[in-house]
Design an enzyme around this catalytic site. Structure first.
Site, PDB file in Angstrom:
ATOM      1  N   GLU A   1       1.868   3.867  13.871  1.00 30.68           N
ATOM      2  CA  GLU A   1       1.697   3.290  15.206  1.00 30.68           C
ATOM      3  C   GLU A   1       2.584   3.931  16.263  1.00 30.68           C
ATOM      4  OE1 GLU A   1       2.144  -0.932  14.646  1.00 30.68           O
ATOM      5  OE2 GLU A   1       0.015  -1.164  14.158  1.00 30.68           O
TER       6      GLU A   1
ATOM      7  N   GLU B   1       6.360   2.199  -8.631  1.00 32.47           N
ATOM      8  CA  GLU B   1       7.620   1.793  -8.003  1.00 32.47           C
ATOM      9  C   GLU B   1       8.814   1.922  -8.953  1.00 32.47           C
ATOM     10  OE1 GLU B   1       8.314  -2.890  -8.369  1.00 32.47           O
ATOM     11  OE2 GLU B   1       6.619  -2.382  -7.079  1.00 32.47           O
TER      12      GLU B   1
END
Length: 296
Positions: free
Chosen positions: A82, A113
């Protein structure tokens, strides 16, 4: 063995959550999010220190690099993505790394992870250096992928920032700047996409937006580096120019056209009576800061 992490504890207040009617269920889920904002406000001094340290790196041409897994990784991808439409931040200077790669943005990649080495390799593969800023995000504060990423960042001399939701988490000791967002147990126990994730989103928004303001991407409180890539944003650009200068719509549109759509350039043109080339030169001399270019 008892897990002492607050984000993994069972919330004590709602043992009958599944019995609540929709109206009450929505109310308690929404109300619990307030703790996310409270946690970020408590972390404001730590976030401010991180902004102060990151700013000179970005002024010198460095990058923002995000590292996370699962929800935390996706929030990093969102924040990085963004910055370009909002502030015209070059996309190559906002690098999101997520455990499991791009596939993990839309679906879980089992075990990704837990790979400390992959976190380290991904950061090194991004070519991290001392002018870069690495933000490692993990609700648990113990995610191996993010710990590996921060170790690589530390070794490269980058500014490293850790954001975690558990006090005394390993992640907070693995970075130069530690940001604790102590949101406590989740109302749906262990689901850190709830208020832990909300707190991370607020913290990332706050951190990156503060940097963009200080880098001259904002004039007053106007997003003057917005990239007008669609009809809605083109209309916004005209309104921003008119608000900043008092110009009528035809004049604002003409200035924007001459400025190749740059709100900042159009404002300097109209306020100082300059051509687009002259306004751009003033902005370059002021390192892109509209207020300085205007002599205000």
């Amino acid at each position: 063995m008892t897990d002492t992490r607050r984000t993994e504890q069972v919330h004590p207040d709602f043992p009958d959550l599944d019995c609540l009617p929709p109206s009450e269920l929505v109310r308690v889920l929404a109300a619990d999010q307030q703790q996310a904002l409270d946690a970020v406000q408590q972390a404001a001094p730590a976030l401010s220190a991180a902004v102060e340290a990151a700013l000179p790196c970005l002024e010198a041409g460095g990058r923002l690099i995000y590292a996370g897994a699962g929800t935390s990784g996706r929030l990093g991808v969102l924040d990085a993505t963004e910055l370009t439409p909002t502030f015209s931040w070059p996309p190559e200077r906002a690098v999101p790394l997520i455990a499991g790669g791009e596939k993990a943005i839309r679906q879980a990649v089992e075990g990704a992870e837990d790979d400390f080495g992959a976190g380290k390799r991904d950061v090194l593969g991004a070519g991290i250096g001392p002018r870069d800023v690495l933000i490692g995000v993990a609700a648990s504060g113990s995610t191996p992928y993010v710990l590996g990423a921060l170790e690589a960042g530390q070794q490269a001399g980058a500014v490293t920032i850790a954001i975690a939701n558990n006090p005394d988490a390993p992640l907070l000791g693995a970075a130069r700047f530690a940001v604790l967002l102590d949101t406590g147990p989740e109302i749906i126990s262990g689901s850190t996409r709830l208020k832990a994730g909300t707190a991370q989103k607020i913290a990332l928004n706050t951190f990156s937006s503060a940097l963009m303001v200080r880098l001259g991407k904002v004039y007053g409180n106007l997003m003057v580096d917005v990239r007008a890539t669609n009809h809605k944003l083109q209309g916004r650009a005209v309104r921003l120019v008119r608000h900043a200068t008092g110009a009528e719509e035809p004049e604002a549109k003409a200035a924007l056209e001459a400025a190749s759509g740059s709100v900042k350039t159009a404002i300097v043109m109209l306020k100082l009576g300059l051509s687009a080339a002259e306004a751009e030169a003033r902005l370059r001399a002021a390192d892109g800061h509209a207020r300085a270019a205007l002599g205000e």
